[in-house]
Design a protein around this motif. Structure first.
Motif, PDB file in Angstrom:
ATOM      1  N   LEU A 203       0.948  -1.188  -0.027  1.00 28.39           N
ATOM      2  CA  LEU A 203       0.237   0.148  -0.038  1.00 28.39           C
ATOM      3  C   LEU A 203       0.870   1.232  -0.074  1.00 28.39           C
ATOM      4  O   LEU A 203       0.502   2.333  -0.683  1.00 28.39           O
ATOM      5  CB  LEU A 203      -0.874   0.016   1.118  1.00 28.39           C
ATOM      6  CG  LEU A 203      -1.993  -0.870   1.222  1.00 28.39           C
ATOM      7  CD1 LEU A 203      -3.023  -0.877   2.657  1.00 28.39           C
ATOM      8  CD2 LEU A 203      -3.041  -0.627  -0.026  1.00 28.39           C
ATOM      9  N   ALA A 206       2.593   1.800  -3.327  1.00 28.13           N
ATOM     10  CA  ALA A 206       1.450   2.405  -4.358  1.00 28.13           C
ATOM     11  C   ALA A 206       1.342   3.858  -4.015  1.00 28.13           C
ATOM     12  O   ALA A 206       1.411   4.714  -4.928  1.00 28.13           O
ATOM     13  CB  ALA A 206       0.102   1.736  -4.143  1.00 28.13           C
ATOM     14  N   GLY A 207       1.162   4.445  -2.734  1.00 24.78           N
ATOM     15  CA  GLY A 207       0.941   5.958  -2.359  1.00 24.78           C
ATOM     16  C   GLY A 207       2.321   6.302  -2.932  1.00 24.78           C
ATOM     17  O   GLY A 207       1.979   7.724  -3.416  1.00 24.78           O
ATOM     18  N   TYR A 210       2.441   6.820  -6.625  1.00 22.52           N
ATOM     19  CA  TYR A 210       1.297   7.594  -6.884  1.00 22.52           C
ATOM     20  C   TYR A 210       1.769   9.189  -7.236  1.00 22.52           C
ATOM     21  O   TYR A 210       1.399   9.866  -7.897  1.00 22.52           O
ATOM     22  CB  TYR A 210       0.051   7.411  -6.192  1.00 22.52           C
ATOM     23  CG  TYR A 210      -1.032   8.111  -6.737  1.00 22.52           C
ATOM     24  CD1 TYR A 210      -1.720   7.979  -7.796  1.00 22.52           C
ATOM     25  CD2 TYR A 210      -1.613   9.337  -5.884  1.00 22.52           C
ATOM     26  CE1 TYR A 210      -2.632   8.638  -8.159  1.00 22.52           C
ATOM     27  CE2 TYR A 210      -2.347   9.879  -6.266  1.00 22.52           C
ATOM     28  CZ  TYR A 210      -3.261   9.900  -7.473  1.00 22.52           C
ATOM     29  OH  TYR A 210      -4.315  10.590  -7.973  1.00 22.52           O
ATOM     30  N   VAL A 211       2.283   9.694  -6.155  1.00 21.02           N
ATOM     31  CA  VAL A 211       2.794  11.016  -6.235  1.00 21.02           C
ATOM     32  C   VAL A 211       4.022  11.329  -6.657  1.00 21.02           C
ATOM     33  O   VAL A 211       4.650  12.467  -6.475  1.00 21.02           O
ATOM     34  CB  VAL A 211       2.671  11.600  -4.587  1.00 21.02           C
ATOM     35  CG1 VAL A 211       1.357  11.756  -4.313  1.00 21.02           C
ATOM     36  CG2 VAL A 211       3.646  11.001  -3.733  1.00 21.02           C
ATOM     37  N   LEU A 226      -1.524   3.711 -11.512  1.00 23.69           N
ATOM     38  CA  LEU A 226      -2.507   4.487 -11.147  1.00 23.69           C
ATOM     39  C   LEU A 226      -2.160   5.931 -11.340  1.00 23.69           C
ATOM     40  O   LEU A 226      -2.974   6.902 -11.874  1.00 23.69           O
ATOM     41  CB  LEU A 226      -2.816   4.215  -9.695  1.00 23.69           C
ATOM     42  CG  LEU A 226      -3.372   3.004  -9.427  1.00 23.69           C
ATOM     43  CD1 LEU A 226      -3.635   2.863  -7.790  1.00 23.69           C
ATOM     44  CD2 LEU A 226      -5.056   2.946  -9.776  1.00 23.69           C
ATOM     45  N   GLN A 230      -4.419   8.606 -13.914  1.00 24.78           N
ATOM     46  CA  GLN A 230      -4.971   9.633 -13.320  1.00 24.78           C
ATOM     47  C   GLN A 230      -5.498  10.550 -14.200  1.00 24.78           C
ATOM     48  O   GLN A 230      -6.788  10.891 -14.027  1.00 24.78           O
ATOM     49  CB  GLN A 230      -4.331   9.992 -12.132  1.00 24.78           C
ATOM     50  CG  GLN A 230      -4.952  11.451 -11.570  1.00 24.78           C
ATOM     51  CD  GLN A 230      -4.594  12.052 -10.377  1.00 24.78           C
ATOM     52  OE1 GLN A 230      -3.217  11.771  -9.931  1.00 24.78           O
ATOM     53  NE2 GLN A 230      -5.277  12.939  -9.765  1.00 24.78           N
ATOM     54  N   PHE A 233      -8.532   9.590 -16.003  1.00 21.65           N
ATOM     55  CA  PHE A 233      -9.406   8.933 -15.141  1.00 21.65           C
ATOM     56  C   PHE A 233     -10.962   8.970 -15.560  1.00 21.65           C
ATOM     57  O   PHE A 233     -11.817   7.998 -15.744  1.00 21.65           O
ATOM     58  CB  PHE A 233      -9.111   9.311 -13.653  1.00 21.65           C
ATOM     59  CG  PHE A 233     -10.330   9.012 -12.822  1.00 21.65           C
ATOM     60  CD1 PHE A 233     -10.400   7.674 -12.434  1.00 21.65           C
ATOM     61  CD2 PHE A 233     -11.191   9.920 -12.005  1.00 21.65           C
ATOM     62  CE1 PHE A 233     -11.327   7.285 -11.433  1.00 21.65           C
ATOM     63  CE2 PHE A 233     -12.153   9.539 -11.361  1.00 21.65           C
ATOM     64  CZ  PHE A 233     -12.202   8.374 -11.095  1.00 21.65           C
ATOM     65  N   ILE A 234     -11.380  10.176 -15.807  1.00 18.55           N
ATOM     66  CA  ILE A 234     -12.874  10.395 -16.162  1.00 18.55           C
ATOM     67  C   ILE A 234     -13.103   9.750 -17.615  1.00 18.55           C
ATOM     68  O   ILE A 234     -14.284   9.102 -17.604  1.00 18.55           O
ATOM     69  CB  ILE A 234     -13.231  11.947 -16.249  1.00 18.55           C
ATOM     70  CG1 ILE A 234     -12.905  12.400 -14.662  1.00 18.55           C
ATOM     71  CG2 ILE A 234     -14.474  12.154 -16.712  1.00 18.55           C
ATOM     72  CD1 ILE A 234     -13.100  13.699 -14.491  1.00 18.55           C
ATOM     73  N   PRO A 237     -12.010   5.144 -16.761  1.00 16.49           N
ATOM     74  CA  PRO A 237     -11.581   4.967 -15.530  1.00 16.49           C
ATOM     75  C   PRO A 237     -11.181   3.277 -15.494  1.00 16.49           C
ATOM     76  O   PRO A 237     -10.572   2.938 -14.513  1.00 16.49           O
ATOM     77  CB  PRO A 237     -13.117   4.787 -14.949  1.00 16.49           C
ATOM     78  CG  PRO A 237     -14.007   4.907 -16.065  1.00 16.49           C
ATOM     79  CD  PRO A 237     -13.288   5.476 -17.265  1.00 16.49           C
ATOM     80  N   LEU A 241      -8.993   1.355 -12.430  1.00 15.19           N
ATOM     81  CA  LEU A 241      -9.726   0.245 -11.834  1.00 15.19           C
ATOM     82  C   LEU A 241      -8.997  -0.987 -11.700  1.00 15.19           C
ATOM     83  O   LEU A 241      -8.867  -1.598 -10.563  1.00 15.19           O
ATOM     84  CB  LEU A 241     -11.330  -0.261 -12.308  1.00 15.19           C
ATOM     85  CG  LEU A 241     -12.168   0.891 -12.190  1.00 15.19           C
ATOM     86  CD1 LEU A 241     -13.573   0.355 -12.790  1.00 15.19           C
ATOM     87  CD2 LEU A 241     -12.375   0.958 -10.568  1.00 15.19           C
ATOM     88  N   GLY A 244      -6.034  -0.929  -9.165  1.00 17.45           N
ATOM     89  CA  GLY A 244      -6.444  -0.777  -8.014  1.00 17.45           C
ATOM     90  C   GLY A 244      -7.065  -1.859  -7.240  1.00 17.45           C
ATOM     91  O   GLY A 244      -6.594  -2.268  -6.319  1.00 17.45           O
ATOM     92  N   ILE A 245      -7.825  -2.506  -8.397  1.00 16.89           N
ATOM     93  CA  ILE A 245      -8.183  -3.829  -7.698  1.00 16.89           C
ATOM     94  C   ILE A 245      -7.239  -4.990  -7.514  1.00 16.89           C
ATOM     95  O   ILE A 245      -7.181  -5.509  -6.533  1.00 16.89           O
ATOM     96  CB  ILE A 245      -9.380  -4.384  -8.709  1.00 16.89           C
ATOM     97  CG1 ILE A 245     -10.888  -3.377  -8.801  1.00 16.89           C
ATOM     98  CG2 ILE A 245      -9.983  -5.882  -8.399  1.00 16.89           C
ATOM     99  CD1 ILE A 245     -11.629  -3.650  -9.715  1.00 16.89           C
ATOM    100  N   ILE A 247      -4.429  -4.363  -6.242  1.00 14.73           N
ATOM    101  CA  ILE A 247      -3.900  -4.023  -5.007  1.00 14.73           C
ATOM    102  C   ILE A 247      -4.464  -4.319  -4.099  1.00 14.73           C
ATOM    103  O   ILE A 247      -4.065  -5.258  -3.036  1.00 14.73           O
ATOM    104  CB  ILE A 247      -3.394  -2.521  -5.003  1.00 14.73           C
ATOM    105  CG1 ILE A 247      -2.583  -1.880  -5.944  1.00 14.73           C
ATOM    106  CG2 ILE A 247      -3.172  -1.878  -3.596  1.00 14.73           C
ATOM    107  CD1 ILE A 247      -2.221  -0.416  -5.754  1.00 14.73           C
ATOM    108  N   VAL A 248      -5.993  -4.227  -4.102  1.00 14.54           N
ATOM    109  CA  VAL A 248      -6.859  -4.553  -2.864  1.00 14.54           C
ATOM    110  C   VAL A 248      -6.959  -6.146  -2.632  1.00 14.54           C
ATOM    111  O   VAL A 248      -6.742  -6.736  -1.586  1.00 14.54           O
ATOM    112  CB  VAL A 248      -8.409  -4.310  -3.341  1.00 14.54           C
ATOM    113  CG1 VAL A 248      -9.414  -4.501  -2.284  1.00 14.54           C
ATOM    114  CG2 VAL A 248      -8.445  -2.802  -3.373  1.00 14.54           C
TER     115      VAL A 248
END
Lengths: 279, 317, 516
Positions: A203, A206-207, A210-211, A226, A230, A233-234, A237, A241, A244-245, A247-248
Motif C-alpha cells: 500500500l 502504491a501511495g 502515485y505522487v 495508477l 489519473q 481517469f474520467i 476509469p 480500476l 487498484g483492484i 492492489i486490493v
C-alpha cells in the motif's frame, strides 16, 4: 487445528502464492513486452488478445500488472527484510539485556515513529531524485521500530519463563539465550508481522509511486500505473480500476494469510473461549 | 500526574530537536554546497556565491542550525527562493487545507470505526460480525487515494453531488470549501475506520474474557451491559495507543490524497518544492509535518495517562 | 424449601463434556463445599447454577433457585444475581476493573441490587480502612483486593455467597484471615455459602456438607465430618490421604558434617528509576543474610510472599548478582553471578511451574542435556547415557526422551525438571515450591521422589515452601524469613513447638487444622 482447517488462511495463502508466482513469471515472460508502445492500439477494451485491454500508450495491461505486482512485491519485501533485519536484533537486545540497551532501543523506535515513510521519502527524493530505492528505504526505516517492538514484546513474555532461568543456570549467556530460546519461540510472531508489513508496504509503495516519489518509468509498479491513469481517469476509469483492484486483492490475500497464521500459531487465542471456565 | 505530563512533554521537545537536527543534516549539510545544489551544475560561480551570501550559507553549520531553530520558534522559516515568499506564509496559506482535512478524517474514522468495532465484538461469531469484519478486511486493503478516485467517479462525475476537485479559500466561500473536503475526507477516513474497527473489536473480545467482566456479570449485569460499562473503557487503551500512529498515516494520506482532488495543501506544495529543489521550503514543510505527527503522539500519550490510573500512579513497571 | 437445587446438570464445550449429571442442593443459611482437583468441573457447576457460563458453553439439566427454575431470559438471570447471589472469585488481581475506584465498584453493586447501603460500612465489615474507597485496584495488595471483592458481594445482602477458590492465590496468613472473615460474615448475616476449593482443610474449616467431584462427576457427598473421616470412594480417600503426607525419612548415614555453602551479609537491593532526574526508589529484597548449609542437609526456607526468599534462592543459584555480601560455595567465593562452569554444575534449581519449565520447541532430550554444556569433556554417547540415567532416576523411561514437553502431565514435567537438575550430578539442589503447582494427589509422589534421590545421591537441599506441613515432615532445619531477613532458624521441632518470632507464630497460627 491444522492449517487446512482454517479456510481464510488457505484462501489468503493460496492467493498470495498465485500473485507471487505470476509476478515472478514476469521476469521471464509476459504476454507482451511492457516497454512496447503502440499508440495505434491504445485504450483497447478487454479482448482475447489483451485480456485486460491496453493503456494510453497501447501497452498490454496484463503484462503491466504482472510486472507492476513484481515491483510492488519486491519493494515491500526488501523493506520488510530491512525492517526485520534491523528491528528483530534490536528487539532481542532490548528484551535480552534490559537496562540501558532497552531504553535506547525504545527511544530510537519512538523517534522513528515521528518519521512516517512519506516524510522520509520526501527527504530522500529531495536529495537524490525519485526512484524505487527511495520507497524501499523509506518503508524499510518505518518497519524497523515495528519489528523491534513486536520482537521485544514477544521476548519479554518468554523471558520470565522458568526454562529461560534453567538455561541461564546451564551457563548460557544473554546472547545464547536470545538465539536458542527467545528467537525460536517468537519466530511465529515475527513471520505474522512480516506478512502484515508486506501488505502495508505494498500500500505504501502504491501511495509513494502515485505522487511520484517511488518507482519511475520505464519500470512500472501498481502505484505508478495508477499515477499514469489519473489524468485519463474520467474518460478511461478502467485503467485506474484494474491496478487498484489488483492492489486490493493482493493486500487482502496477504492479510488473510497473516491473520490466519496468527490464529494457527497462537494457541491462547484459540482456547480463549473455554479458558475461564474449565480450570 | 503532572510529573508524567512534564516527562512526556520533555520527551516531545527532545524528539523535535533531534528530528530538526536530522532534517538539517540531510537538507543542509549532505547536499554539500546548498547554493550549487539549488542552482544546478551549469550556474556561474558568481551566481552561486551571491546566492550563498544571500541565503546565509557562509556561516558555520552549527550557527546556521541555531539560527534556523531560533527563527522557527519566532515563526520565521526562511524564504523560498523559487516562490520568492516567506516559507511561513506559504505554509500558513496551505495548512488550512491540510490540517482540517486530517482532522475531519480522524474524527470520521473514530466516529465510524469504534462503534462498528464494538458492535462486532458484541455480536461475535454472528452474521453481523462476520459481515462487518469482511468489510473491514476490504477497507484495510483499499489504498486511500484510489478510494478517493472511486468516490470522485461516483459522487462527483456520475451523480454530480460534490466537486471533483479544486478548492475555494475558506474566507471566500466557507460552504464550498467545506464541500471540497467531504470526498477527500471520506476517502481518508473509511480505510482508517476499518483499521480502528478491527482493533476495537479485538481489544473488546480480549477484554471480554477477563475476570472483571465476569465480576460485573456477577454483580447483576447482562453480558452486554458488562461489556459496555466495564469492557469498552478498558478496550480503549490499546485503541488510544494506535490512534497516535494512525494520525501519522493520515498526514501521509492527506499529502497523497490532495493530489487526487487538486487541493492546494501542504502536499502539493512540498511535491512542487521537491521538483524545484527548494531546500528551504521542503525543510520547513517537513518540520511542520513532523511537529503535527509528534504532537498527536504526545496528545494520545497524555490521553492514555488520563484514562489509565495505573500509569498515573506509577503502578505499571 | 432448598435455596439452590441442581439436578442432572451437564455442561459441554463442543464435544467436550466438562460436567456430567451433577446434582446438589443447598438450604438457606447452609454451607456447602465443592471439592475436586483442577478440571473436575466444580467451578463450572457453580457458574452454571447462576447463569455465568462462558458463551461457548452449552448446558442442560434442572436448576432451581428459591423453588423457581433459573430464568431463561438473560436479564432475569442478571436480576437474580443482582439481588440474591454474591460472588468471590479466585484471582483478586484481575477480578476488579483496573480503571475504577473501589468505591465506584461497590456503589455499582448497590445500585444494581437496589439496596440502600453505605460504602464505608461495607468496607468496615471486611476490615478495610475507609481510605481504600478512593483507591484503584492496583494500589491494593492481593488480600485487600479480595476483601474489596467480598465487600462488593455483600453490598446486595445476598442470600447465597458463592466463593470460587477465594484464597488459593493468597499467602497462608492472608488465607486464614479471609476464611475467618467469610465464616463470620456467613454467621452474622445468616447467608448460605457455596465454597469451591481444592483445599480440603479450608472446606472442613468453613462447611457443613461437602460434594466431592472428579472429572465432571460427583463421586461422593455428605456431611464434612463423615466424608473426610470415612471416605467411601477411593478417590476421596486419595485426596484425604494426600492431606497428611506420610513421608518417611530414610535413616541417613551422614559422615561429613562439613559446610557446603555459607553466605555473609548477603543483600539485594533493587533501584527503580522513577524519572530521568528523580532519585531512584530503592527496595531491599534481601537484607544482610548470613546462613550456612551443611553437606547432605535438608533445609527449608519459609516466609510470606514477598519476603525475599525467591531472590535469596536466585542469588544462591548464581542467577542474580548480589548487591553486597558474598556467597561461599565449596570453599570458593562468588557474588551471585558469573560462576565458573565447574562451580555452576554443582548447583541446580527446580522451578515452581512445571508448565513453563521447558522450552516448548525443544525435545525433552535437548532440554535435559542443556546443562551438560557445563561438562564439555563428555562425548555424544556419554551425554546420551547421562540423559538416560537422569530420566530413569526420576521414574520415567528413556523412550520419552524424544518427545516434546506438551506430551507430559504436570507431575511428569516436574519429574523431568528434577532429571534436568540432576544431570550434571550436582551437590546442591534448590527446590523453589516444587509441588505447589501440582494437584494434591501427585504432590506426595514428587516429595517422596525427592527424598529418595537425596538419599541415593547424598544431595544437599534447600526447599522453599509455604506448605508448613510438608516442611515439618521433610526438613531437618528450618529458616524463617521476613522482610528480607532470616528471623528464626532451628530444627522443625524447635520452630513448630516453640516459635520465637511473631511472624513464625503468625504462620503457625494460620495453619488450618488437619482433617484427622
Amino acid at each position: 487445528m491444522k492449517a487446512w482447517q482454517h479456510p481464510s488462511f488457505v484462501v489468503g495463502a493460496a492467493l498470495s502464492l498465485i500473485f507471487a508466482i505470476v509476478a515472478m513469471l514476469s521476469l521471464v515472460w509476459t504476454p507482451y513486452p511492457i516497454t512496447e508502445i503502440d499508440i495505434g492500439r491504445r485504450f483497447l477494451g478487454p479482448s482475447e488478445a489483451h485480456w485486460l485491454g491496453t493503456d494510453h500508450l497501447g501497452r498490454d495491461m496484463v503484462s503491466l500488472i504482472m510486472r507492476g505486482t513484481l515491483t510492488s512485491f519486491f519493494v515491500a519485501a526488501i523493506a520488510v527484510l530491512i525492517g526485520a533485519g534491523i528491528g528483530v536484533p534490536l528487539g532481542l537486545v532490548a528484551a535480552g539485556f534490559r537496562g540501558r540497551a532497552e531504553w535506547a532501543v525504545l527511544r530510537v523506535s519512538d523517534f522513528i515513529f515521528a518519521f512516517p515513510a512519506l516524510i522520509v521519502a520526501i527527504l530522500i527524493t529531495t536529495l537524490f531524485g525519485p526512484g524505487a530505492v527511495n520507497a524501499i528505504i523509506a518503508i524499510g526505516i518505518f518497519n524497523i521500530p515495528v519489528f523491534a517492538r513486536v520482537t521485544r514484546g514477544g521476548a519479554l513474555a518468554i523471558r520470565p519463563m522458568a526454562f529461560v532461568s534453567a538455561a541461564r543456570l546451564a551457563g548460557l549467556d544473554n546472547w545464547q539465550i536470545a538465539l536458542r530460546h527467545l528467537l525460536p519461540n517468537i519466530a511465529g510472531l515475527v513471520i505474522v508481522q512480516a506478512t502484515i508489513q508486506l501488505s502495508l508496504g505494498i500500500l505504501a509503495e502504491a501511495g509513494l509511486s502515485y505522487v511520484g516519489l517511488g518507482t519511475q518509468p520505464p519500470d512500472t509498479s501498481l502505484g505508478l500505473m495508477l499515477r499514469d491513469a489519473q489524468a485519463l481517469f474520467i474518460l478511461h476509469p478502467f485503467l485506474s480500476l484494474v491496478p487498484g483492484i489488483a492492489i486490493v486483492i493482493l493486500v487482502i490475500a496477504l492479510n488473510l494469510a497473516g491473520d490466519g497464521m496468527r490464529d494457527l500459531l497462537d494457541p491462547r487465542l484459540r482456547s480463549q473461549d473455554t479458558r475461564n471456565g474449565v480450570a | 500526574m503532572p510529573g508524567i505530563a512534564i516527562r512526556r512533554i520533555a520527551g516531545f521537545v527532545a524528539t523535535l530537536l533531534v528530528a530538526a537536527l536530522v532534517v538539517f543534516v540531510l537538507l543542509d549539510l549532505l547536499p554539500g554546497d546548498p547554493a550549487r545544489f539549488i542552482l544546478g551544475i551549469n550556474a556561474s560561480a558568481e551566481a552561486v556565491a551571491s546566492l550563498r551570501t544571500q541565503m546565509g550559507f557562509d556561516a558555520p553549520a552549527w550557527q546556521r542550525f541555531g539560527d534556523w531553530l531560533w527563527g522557527m520558534l519566532q515563526g520565521d522559516f526562511g524564504i523560498s527562493y523559487t516562490q520568492g515568499a516567506p516559507v511561513a506564509e506559504l505554509i500558513a496559506e496551505r495548512i488550512w487545507v491540510t490540517l482540517p482535512l486530517a482532522g475531519v478524517a480522524m474524527v470520521i474514522s473514530v466516529a465510524v470505526g469504534l462503534p462498528l468495532g464494538i458492535a462486532a465484538a458484541r455480536r461475535r461469531g454472528r452474521p453481523a460480525d462476520t459481515a462487518l469484519m469482511v468489510l473491514a478486511q476490504i477497507g484495510i486493503a483499499i489504498p486511500n487515494f484510489w478510494f478517493g478516485l472511486l468516490l470522485a467517479l461516483v459522487f462527483a462525475v456520475m451523480l454530480g453531488w460534490l466537486p471533483t476537485g479544486g478548492f475555494i479559500p475558506w474566507q471566500e466561500d466557507p460552504v464550498s470549501a467545506a464541500r471540497s473536503l467531504v470526498l477527500p475526507g471520506l476517502a481518508l477516513a473509511l480505510p482508517q475506520a476499518a483499521i480502528l474497527a478491527r482493533v476495537m473489536r479485538t481489544a473488546l473480545v480480549e477484554v471480554s474474557g477477563q475476570d472483571f467482566i465476569r465480576t460485573a456479570e456477577a454483580k447483576g449485569m447482562t453480558r452486554g451491559e458488562a461489556l459496555w460499562r466495564h469492557g469498552v473503557r478498558n478496550a480503549l487503551l490499546p485503541v488510544i495507543t494506535i490512534l497516535g500512529l494512525q494520525f501519522a498515516f493520515l498526514i501521509s494520506g492527506v499529502i497523497i490524497v490532495e493530489n487526487v482532488f487538486y487541493l492546494p495543501g501542504l502536499g502539493r506544495l512540498v511535491l512542487a518544492a521537491i521538483l524545484e529543489r527548494d531546500l528551504v521550503l521542503v525543510r520547513g514543510i517537513t518540520m511542520v509535518l513532523i511537529v503535527a505527527v509528534t504532537a498527536t503522539m504526545l496528545l494520545t500519550d497524555l490521553l492514555y495517562t488520563l484514562v489509565d490510573p495505573r500509569v498515573r500512579t506509577g503502578g505499571r513497571p | 424449601m432448598a435455596l439452590l437445587e441442581v439436578d442432572g446438570l451437564t455442561v459441554s464445550f463442543g464435544d467436550m463434556r466438562a460436567v456430567r449429571d451433577v446434582g446438589f442442593a443447598l438450604e438457606p443459611g447452609e454451607r456447602l463445599g465443592l471439592v475436586g482437583e483442577s478440571g473436575s468441573g466444580k467451578s463450572l457447576s457453580a457458574l452454571a447454577a447462576t447463569g455465568l457460563l462462558p458463551d461457548t458453553a452449552r448446558w442442560g439439566g434442572r436448576i432451581r433457585f428459591g423453588g423457581q427454575p433459573l430464568p431463561r431470559d438473560e436479564r432475569e438471570r442478571a436480576r437474580l444475581r443482582a439481588e440474591r447471589v454474591g460472588f468471590v472469585f479466585q484471582e483478586p488481581m484481575t477480578a476488579l476493573n483496573p480503571l475504577m475506584k473501589i468505591s465506584h465498584q461497590i456503589r455499582e453493586a448497590l445500585t444494581l441490587s437496589g439496596v440502600e447501603g453505605d460504602i464505608f460500612q461495607l468496607l468496615e465489615e471486611v476490615d478495610l480502612d475507609r481510605g481504600f474507597a478512593e483507591r484503584y485496584p492496583h494500589q491494593l495488595s492481593g488480600g485487600q483486593r479480595q476483601r474489596a471483592m467480598i465487600a462488593i458481594a455483600l453490598a446486595k445482602r445476598p442470600e447465597l455467597l458463592i466463593a470460587d477458590e477465594p484464597t488459593s492465590a493468597l499467602d497462608l496468613i492472608t488465607q486464614a484471615r479471609i476464611l475467618d472473615l467469610l465464616d463470620e460474615l456467613c454467621r452474622s448475616r445468616g447467608m448460605a455459602l457455596l465454597f469451591i476449593s481444592h483445599d480440603l482443610r479450608a472446606v472442613a474449616r468453613l462447611c457443613e456438607r461437602v460434594v466431592v467431584m472428579q472429572a465432571g462427576r460427583v463421586v461422593e457427598h455428605g456431611p464434612v465430618a463423615e466424608v473426610f473421616k470415612n471416605p467411601r470412594e477411593s478417590y476421596t480417600r486419595r485426596l484425604v490421604d494426600a492431606d497428611t503426607p506420610r513421608l518417611v525419612r530414610l535413616p541417613q548415614s551422614r559422615p561429613q558434617r562439613q559446610s557446603l555453602l555459607a553466605t555473609r551479609a548477603l543483600s539485594k537491593k533493587y533501584s527503580q528509576r522513577q524519572g530521568f532526574l528523580r532519585k531512584p526508589r530503592i527496595t531491599v529484597a534481601v537484607d544482610k543474610v548470613s546462613l550456612e548449609l551443611t553437606e547432605g542437609a535438608f533445609t527449608a526456607l519459609v516466609g510470606p510472599s514477598g519476603c525475599g526468599k525467591s531472590t535469596l534462592a536466585q542469588m544462591l543459584a548464581g542467577l542474580e548478582p548480589s548487591s553486597s555480601g558474598e556467597i561461599s560455595f565449596l570453599g570458593r567465593v562468588h557474588y551471585g553471578s558469573n560462576l565458573a562452569a565447574d562451580l555452576r554444575r554443582q548447583i541446580s534449581l527446580v522451578f515452581q511451574d512445571p508448565f513453563s519449565s521447558f522450552d516448548p520447541r525443544m525435545s525433552v532430550a535437548d532440554s535435559l542435556m542443556e546443562p551438560l554444556r557445563l561438562l564439555p569433556d563428555l562425548d555424544a554417547a556419554q551425554r546420551r547415557s547421562r540423559a538416560v540415567e537422569a530420566i530413569e532416576a526420576v521414574g520415567l523411561s528413556a523412550n520419552m526422551l524424544g518427545r516434546y514437553p506438551h506430551a507430559f502431565s504436570g507431575g511428569q514435567r516436574q519429574r523431568l525438571a528434577i532429571a534436568r537438575a540432576l544431570i550434571t550430578r550436582p551437590k546442591f539442589l534448590i527446590l523453589d515450591e516444587p509441588v505447589s503447582a501440582l494437584d494434591v494427589s501427585v504432590r506426595s509422589e514428587i516429595l517422596g521422589l525427592l527424598l529418595k534421590l537425596q538419599n541415593d545421591f547424598g544431595l544437599t537441599y534447600l526447599l522453599i515452601s509455604h506448605d508448613l506441613e510438608s516442611v515439618r515432615h521433610l526438613a531437618d532445619r528450618v529458616l524463617v524469613m521476613s522482610a528480607g531477613e532470616i528471623v528464626e532458624a532451628g530444627t522443625p521441632k524447635d520452630i513448630f513447638d516453640n516459635p520465637a518470632h511473631d511472624l513464625t507464630k503468625a504462620l503457625l497460627a494460620a495453619r488450618l487444622p488437619a482433617l484427622s
